[in-house]
Design a protein around this motif. Structure first.
Motif, short mmCIF file in Angstrom:
data_model
loop_
_atom_site.label_atom_id
_atom_site.label_comp_id
_atom_site.label_asym_id
_atom_site.label_seq_id
_atom_site.Cartn_x
_atom_site.Cartn_y
_atom_site.Cartn_z
N ARG A 38 -33.05 126.92 -18.49
CA ARG A 38 -34.06 126.92 -19.56
C ARG A 38 -34.70 125.55 -19.73
N GLN A 39 -33.89 124.49 -19.69
CA GLN A 39 -34.41 123.15 -19.89
C GLN A 39 -35.14 122.59 -18.67
N SER A 40 -35.11 123.32 -17.56
CA SER A 40 -35.81 122.88 -16.35
C SER A 40 -37.12 123.62 -16.12
N GLN A 66 -40.75 132.04 -25.87
CA GLN A 66 -39.32 132.07 -25.54
C GLN A 66 -38.48 131.52 -26.68
N ASN A 67 -38.92 130.38 -27.20
CA ASN A 67 -38.14 129.73 -28.24
C ASN A 67 -38.14 130.50 -29.56
N TRP A 70 -36.02 133.62 -29.05
CA TRP A 70 -34.62 133.20 -29.08
C TRP A 70 -34.16 133.01 -30.52
N GLY A 71 -34.96 132.31 -31.30
CA GLY A 71 -34.58 132.09 -32.69
C GLY A 71 -34.54 133.37 -33.50
N MET A 72 -35.50 134.28 -33.30
CA MET A 72 -35.55 135.52 -34.07
C MET A 72 -34.40 136.45 -33.72
N GLY A 122 -35.93 134.53 -23.78
CA GLY A 122 -35.60 134.27 -25.17
C GLY A 122 -34.47 135.15 -25.67
N VAL A 123 -34.53 136.45 -25.38
CA VAL A 123 -33.45 137.36 -25.79
C VAL A 123 -32.16 137.02 -25.04
#
Length: 424
Positions: A38-40, A66-67, A70-72, A122-123
């Motif tokens: 993810r961070q790449s 995505q972010n 991910w948060g939701m 994200g999920v």
């Protein structure tokens, strides 16, 4: 305390040392690969946008989606884990991650990048990263060593970036971005057995000392909504996401604009990952000894100073790698501290749910860091306003965090008092 007794006091009384290590290792590998890939993804911005004809803002929007996804979804994934255990949720997340990378590899339009790298990853992240790993660690170790365990798992999560970023950049340069995506699919496949190993934490009984074992989820959520310290911590977590995702998404483009060698971006992300191993362990260790909210505030303040200094000075290889080392040390050190504060205030029964709700705030910040950075860059042709906002908001969050209320809820205090009385 002798070395042997200290080691014995680390793990849950129903587990031996080998069992504890294998469960924690499974959680760490799963988290490491998920976060490393993810961070790449910022390394793919230029080749993807050039190859399929989309803008930097389109790619940034995909990572912003995505972010926010991910948060939701993190609170819901956390609630499922708290109710049904970690094993099935983590395995599902690993499989979805691999599928998302395949969709992105075959993308030919912006909407496909948004679907794969955005919605699906994200999920998948909500099912494979810090909230799930924290629940596993909380069940495996004793309460008095919990922050250190969170730190160790988070530290392992950094190793993924150290591996994934150079791998991605090397394959991109040698064979193209699609082959690099396929290499990531292979890494995602390794997450599946790791999830099964980590999921054995489901079979570990909850330690009575862990706290919060008797209340309902509704009552715990009501307590969280009334707890000023939890609200402050979740609000400050917004800035953490904004700063970190702004860097992972836009640092490669910023360096390219400065005329730097493309490999410098990968080296910087790798240095962040390497130093994050140390930083996560360090803040986990410190969190068992000092006030966690003070340490959190210090992280936010130091990050803001580092961002302001780096972006206002001439860019060089040395300055970039020094900046990466500083940010790496401060990167995921927030995770053991936030997890430790939630466990301290509410117990661990609904740890994944409560950290998931706080994480939603983090991901709103991540959304703005990724997408907002792209919008500012497209509009102004530079990242100057973006880094100024990231530094200023971070300083404000750090000051807020220093003064949060850390008193446990009445339910947790009453349960601890009852356990103390029974022991006497």
């Amino acid at each position: 305390m002798t070395t042997a007794s200290a080691a014995a006091s680390f793990h849950h009384p129903s587990l031996n040392r080998a069992q504890s290590i294998s469960i924690l290792a499974g959680a760490a590998v799963m988290l490491s690969l998920a976060m490393g890939m993810r961070q790449s993804l910022g390394l793919f911005m230029q080749p993807i946008t050039h190859d399929i004809g989309i803008s930097a803002a389109d790619f940034a929007l995909a990572l912003a989606v995505q972010n926010i996804v991910w948060g939701m979804t993190q609170p819901f994934a956390g609630a499922l884990v708290d109710r049904f255990g970690t094993r099935l949720i983590a395995v599902f997340g690993g499989a979805l991650y691999a599928a998302a990378l395949l969709v992105t590899a075959y993308a030919s339009a912006a909407w496909m990048v948004t679907l794969g790298a955005g919605v699906m990853i994200g999920v998948a992240l909500s099912c494979t990263t810090s909230g799930i790993a924290a629940k596993i660690a909380a069940k495996v170790v004793r309460p008095e060593r919990r922050s250190l365990a969170f730190g160790l798992v988070s530290a392992a999560g950094s190793i993924g970036t150290f591996v994934a970023a150079p791998l991605a950049q090397g394959v991109i340069q040698a064979s193209g971005w699609q082959m690099a995506m396929f290499a990531f699919v292979a890494l995602a496949a390794v997450m599946l057995p790791a999830a099964l190993f980590g999921g054995r934490a489901d079979d570990v009984p909850v330690d009575a000392k862990a706290g919060g074992s008797g209340e309902s989820m509704r009552a715990t959520l009501a307590d969280a909504g009334r707890h000023g310290g939890y609200i402050v911590m979740a609000s400050a977590f917004f800035v953490c996401g904004l700063q970190l995702v702004f860097l992972t998404t836009h640092l490669p483009t910023f360096l390219a604009d400065c005329g730097a060698n493309p490999m410098l971006s990968a080296q910087a992300l790798a240095v962040i990952g390497a130093f994050n191993v140390f930083g996560s362990w360090l803040f986990g260790w410190l969190g068992d000894r000092y006030h966690k909210h003070w340490l959190l505030g210090l992280i936010y303040l130091l990050r803001s100073v580092a961002i302001a200094l780096y972006f206002s000075m001439p860019v060089s290889n040395a300055s970039t790698l020094i900046f990466a080392a500083i940010m790496g040390t401060l990167w995921l050190g927030v995770i053991p501290l936030v997890n430790g504060l939630v466990a301290h205030i509410f117990g661990i029964r609904y740890l994944a749910t409560l950290t998931g709700i706080a994480f939603f705030s983090h991901q709103v910040g991540s959304f703005l860091g990724a997408w907002g950075g792209g919008v500012i860059y497209d509009a102004l042709g530079s990242y100057t306003l973006a880094w100024q906002l990231a530094a200023g908001i971070g300083a404000a969050a750090g000051i807020m965090q220093l003064f949060m209320n850390t008193r446990p809820t009445e339910r947790v205090l009453n349960q601890q008092a009852a356990l103390t009385a029974a022991a006497e």
